[in-house]
Write a protein that holds these residues in place. Structure first.
Motif, PDB file in Angstrom:
ATOM      1  N   LYS A 184      -7.273 -16.374  -2.631  1.00  0.00           N
ATOM      2  CA  LYS A 184      -6.448 -15.946  -3.758  1.00  0.00           C
ATOM      3  C   LYS A 184      -6.520 -14.428  -3.831  1.00  0.00           C
ATOM      4  N   GLY A 185      -5.358 -13.778  -3.870  1.00  0.00           N
ATOM      5  CA  GLY A 185      -5.372 -12.324  -3.929  1.00  0.00           C
ATOM      6  C   GLY A 185      -4.076 -11.710  -3.445  1.00  0.00           C
ATOM      7  N   MET A 186      -4.170 -10.436  -3.105  1.00  0.00           N
ATOM      8  CA  MET A 186      -2.985  -9.641  -2.787  1.00  0.00           C
ATOM      9  C   MET A 186      -2.882  -9.335  -1.296  1.00  0.00           C
ATOM     10  N   PHE A 187      -1.669  -9.428  -0.803  1.00  0.00           N
ATOM     11  CA  PHE A 187      -1.310  -8.962   0.540  1.00  0.00           C
ATOM     12  C   PHE A 187      -0.623  -7.612   0.368  1.00  0.00           C
ATOM     13  N   SER A 188      -1.202  -6.552   0.897  1.00  0.00           N
ATOM     14  CA  SER A 188      -0.554  -5.243   0.841  1.00  0.00           C
ATOM     15  C   SER A 188       0.257  -5.013   2.111  1.00  0.00           C
ATOM     16  N   VAL A 189       1.558  -4.834   1.962  1.00  0.00           N
ATOM     17  CA  VAL A 189       2.356  -4.368   3.093  1.00  0.00           C
ATOM     18  C   VAL A 189       1.854  -2.960   3.434  1.00  0.00           C
ATOM     19  N   GLU A 190       1.403  -2.782   4.674  1.00  0.00           N
ATOM     20  CA  GLU A 190       1.023  -1.436   5.118  1.00  0.00           C
ATOM     21  C   GLU A 190       1.736  -1.186   6.443  1.00  0.00           C
ATOM     22  N   TYR A 191       2.915  -0.623   6.329  1.00  0.00           N
ATOM     23  CA  TYR A 191       3.783  -0.428   7.493  1.00  0.00           C
ATOM     24  C   TYR A 191       3.695   1.030   7.919  1.00  0.00           C
ATOM     25  N   GLU A 192       3.098   1.255   9.097  1.00  0.00           N
ATOM     26  CA  GLU A 192       2.805   2.617   9.540  1.00  0.00           C
ATOM     27  C   GLU A 192       3.649   2.999  10.764  1.00  0.00           C
ATOM     28  N   TYR A 193       4.959   2.928  10.573  1.00  0.00           N
ATOM     29  CA  TYR A 193       5.897   3.241  11.649  1.00  0.00           C
ATOM     30  C   TYR A 193       7.232   3.578  11.004  1.00  0.00           C
ATOM     31  N   ASN A 194       8.089   4.280  11.745  1.00  0.00           N
ATOM     32  CA  ASN A 194       9.381   4.713  11.177  1.00  0.00           C
ATOM     33  C   ASN A 194       9.172   5.337   9.792  1.00  0.00           C
ATOM     34  N   TRP A 195       8.193   6.240   9.726  1.00  0.00           N
ATOM     35  CA  TRP A 195       7.706   6.767   8.454  1.00  0.00           C
ATOM     36  C   TRP A 195       8.799   7.264   7.512  1.00  0.00           C
ATOM     37  N   ASP A 196       9.786   7.959   8.062  1.00  0.00           N
ATOM     38  CA  ASP A 196      10.800   8.582   7.201  1.00  0.00           C
ATOM     39  C   ASP A 196      11.877   7.621   6.731  1.00  0.00           C
ATOM     40  N   ASN A 197      11.981   6.471   7.379  1.00  0.00           N
ATOM     41  CA  ASN A 197      13.023   5.514   6.996  1.00  0.00           C
ATOM     42  C   ASN A 197      12.536   4.086   7.256  1.00  0.00           C
ATOM     43  N   GLN A 213       0.874  -1.164   0.000  1.00  0.00           N
ATOM     44  CA  GLN A 213       0.000   0.000   0.000  1.00  0.00           C
ATOM     45  C   GLN A 213       0.919   1.224   0.000  1.00  0.00           C
ATOM     46  N   ALA A 214       0.746   2.088  -0.987  1.00  0.00           N
ATOM     47  CA  ALA A 214       1.631   3.246  -1.134  1.00  0.00           C
ATOM     48  C   ALA A 214       1.604   4.151   0.094  1.00  0.00           C
ATOM     49  N   TYR A 215       0.563   4.000   0.927  1.00  0.00           N
ATOM     50  CA  TYR A 215       0.475   4.792   2.159  1.00  0.00           C
ATOM     51  C   TYR A 215       1.653   4.498   3.097  1.00  0.00           C
ATOM     52  N   THR A 216       2.251   3.335   2.948  1.00  0.00           N
ATOM     53  CA  THR A 216       3.454   3.006   3.717  1.00  0.00           C
ATOM     54  C   THR A 216       4.524   4.077   3.523  1.00  0.00           C
ATOM     55  N   PHE A 217       4.547   4.669   2.327  1.00  0.00           N
ATOM     56  CA  PHE A 217       5.548   5.684   1.983  1.00  0.00           C
ATOM     57  C   PHE A 217       4.873   7.034   1.713  1.00  0.00           C
ATOM     58  N   ASN A 218       3.943   7.395   2.590  1.00  0.00           N
ATOM     59  CA  ASN A 218       3.144   8.605   2.340  1.00  0.00           C
ATOM     60  C   ASN A 218       3.893   9.907   2.593  1.00  0.00           C
ATOM     61  N   ARG A 219       5.110   9.824   3.113  1.00  0.00           N
ATOM     62  CA  ARG A 219       5.927  11.033   3.270  1.00  0.00           C
ATOM     63  C   ARG A 219       6.623  11.388   1.953  1.00  0.00           C
ATOM     64  N   PHE A 220       6.407  10.550   0.938  1.00  0.00           N
ATOM     65  CA  PHE A 220       7.120  10.701  -0.331  1.00  0.00           C
ATOM     66  C   PHE A 220       6.126  10.745  -1.488  1.00  0.00           C
ATOM     67  N   THR A 221       6.607  11.097  -2.668  1.00  0.00           N
ATOM     68  CA  THR A 221       5.753  11.083  -3.847  1.00  0.00           C
ATOM     69  C   THR A 221       5.481   9.641  -4.263  1.00  0.00           C
ATOM     70  N   LEU A 222       4.483   9.460  -5.114  1.00  0.00           N
ATOM     71  CA  LEU A 222       4.205   8.127  -5.628  1.00  0.00           C
ATOM     72  C   LEU A 222       5.416   7.583  -6.383  1.00  0.00           C
ATOM     73  N   ALA A 223       6.052   8.437  -7.166  1.00  0.00           N
ATOM     74  CA  ALA A 223       7.243   8.001  -7.916  1.00  0.00           C
ATOM     75  C   ALA A 223       8.326   7.501  -6.966  1.00  0.00           C
ATOM     76  N   GLN A 224       8.550   8.225  -5.876  1.00  0.00           N
ATOM     77  CA  GLN A 224       9.545   7.793  -4.887  1.00  0.00           C
ATOM     78  C   GLN A 224       9.092   6.519  -4.179  1.00  0.00           C
ATOM     79  N   ALA A 225       7.788   6.418  -3.894  1.00  0.00           N
ATOM     80  CA  ALA A 225       7.249   5.225  -3.245  1.00  0.00           C
ATOM     81  C   ALA A 225       7.474   3.991  -4.116  1.00  0.00           C
ATOM     82  N   LEU A 226       7.298   4.143  -5.424  1.00  0.00           N
ATOM     83  CA  LEU A 226       7.516   3.018  -6.336  1.00  0.00           C
ATOM     84  C   LEU A 226       8.978   2.573  -6.313  1.00  0.00           C
TER      85      LEU A 226
END
Length: 283
Positions: free
Chosen positions: A251-264, A41-54
């Motif tokens: 059958k499906g997707m597991f989204s990593v959603e890590y909501e801690y240590n946001w900046d690193n 889940q791109a929200y894991t990297f919400n301190r960054f742009t989508l391009a950076q998250a990718l």
């Protein structure tokens, strides 16, 4: 002597790398057979742009993406990721995903305010190749969502934020989807269940046959104030959750959603990914 030692260490490193590659290849085969995808889940990297998250997703070894509303796109593309993007902006984002070698699978969590907005969200999802919309829909939209799921052949997975959120308990999700499209089911956020005082395995059992997508996380304790930890080090009993999902033929997707240590968070997320593959390999 030093030269000989260096050769031994080099060989050991090569063998370790070969073993790791072999283990990952074996686990990948298992995941493919199960119909499982590991993404973020791109929200894991919400301190960054989508391009950076990718780019960060690439560095942790995941290729599947769940986008969310409001993330600045970046990479020279103006604006934010949103279902209201026009066709030209959609084309730019698709080109960005292709250039970064990422596949957009899911999108959310959304809560459209009207049936017309739901229709627009489905049209957007179809145009973007999105397979799953994660959402917390209003009661009056359940029937419309069910019809749209069947029309567009796109899944809507109801997400559980912790109580007092309406969908905090599996029972409320079951009420919403009862008698409706098979493409209308649950997005299991196992960490939020723990924050609400529940056991993820029991919740998955309650939702048997209806889990369409997961927000995967492990927490340091069973409390509303718990925070994410590297998978396998917390209280979510992830191996048992994976075993139950296998038993249910999920059958499906597991989204990593890590909501801690946001900046690193990349080092932590990388360890989470490693843990997932190790556990999948054991199934």
């Amino acid at each position: 002597m030093i030269k000989k030692l260096s050769s031994v260490l080099l060989l050991a490193g090569m063998l370790a790398g070969t073993t790791m590659t072999s283990t990952l290849s074996f686990a990948q085969g298992k995941a493919d057979k199960l119909g499982w995808k590991l993404g973020a889940q791109a929200y894991t990297f919400n301190r960054f742009t989508l391009a950076q998250a990718l780019d960060k997703m690439d560095s942790v070894g995941v290729q599947y993406v769940e986008c969310y509303n409001g993330q600045t796109i970046g990479n020279g593309i103006e604006g934010k990721f949103d279902w209201r993007m026009d066709a030209a902006k959609q084309a730019q984002v698709k080109a960005l995903l292709k250039a970064k070698k990422k596949k957009l699978v899911a999108y959310g969590v959304v809560a459209p305010g009207s049936e017309q907005e739901w229709q627009d969200v489905f049209k957007f999802a179809k145009a973007m190749g999105i397979q799953v919309i994660t959402a917390e829909p209003k009661r009056e939209h359940w029937d419309a969502i069910s019809r749209l799921c069947d029309k567009y052949q796109i899944k809507v997975a109801i997400h559980d934020h912790p109580k007092p959120s309406h969908y905090w308990h599996p029972d409320s999700v079951l009420v919403a989807i009862k008698g409706r499209s098979k493409l209308f089911g649950a997005c299991a956020d196992i960490g939020h269940w723990v924050r609400s005082g529940m056991e993820p395995v029991e919740c998955i059992k309650q939702l048997k046959g209806h889990v369409l997508h997961l927000h995967f996380k492990d927490l340091n304790e069973k409390s509303p104030d718990a925070h994410d930890v590297i998978w396998g080090n917390g209280v979510c009993n992830m191996p048992a959750v994976l075993a139950e999902l296998k038993a249910q033929n999920f059958k499906g997707m597991f989204s990593v959603e890590y909501e801690y240590n946001w900046d690193n968070s990349v080092p932590d997320v990388k360890e989470c990914v490693k843990f997932w593959w190790q556990e999948v390999g054991k199934l």
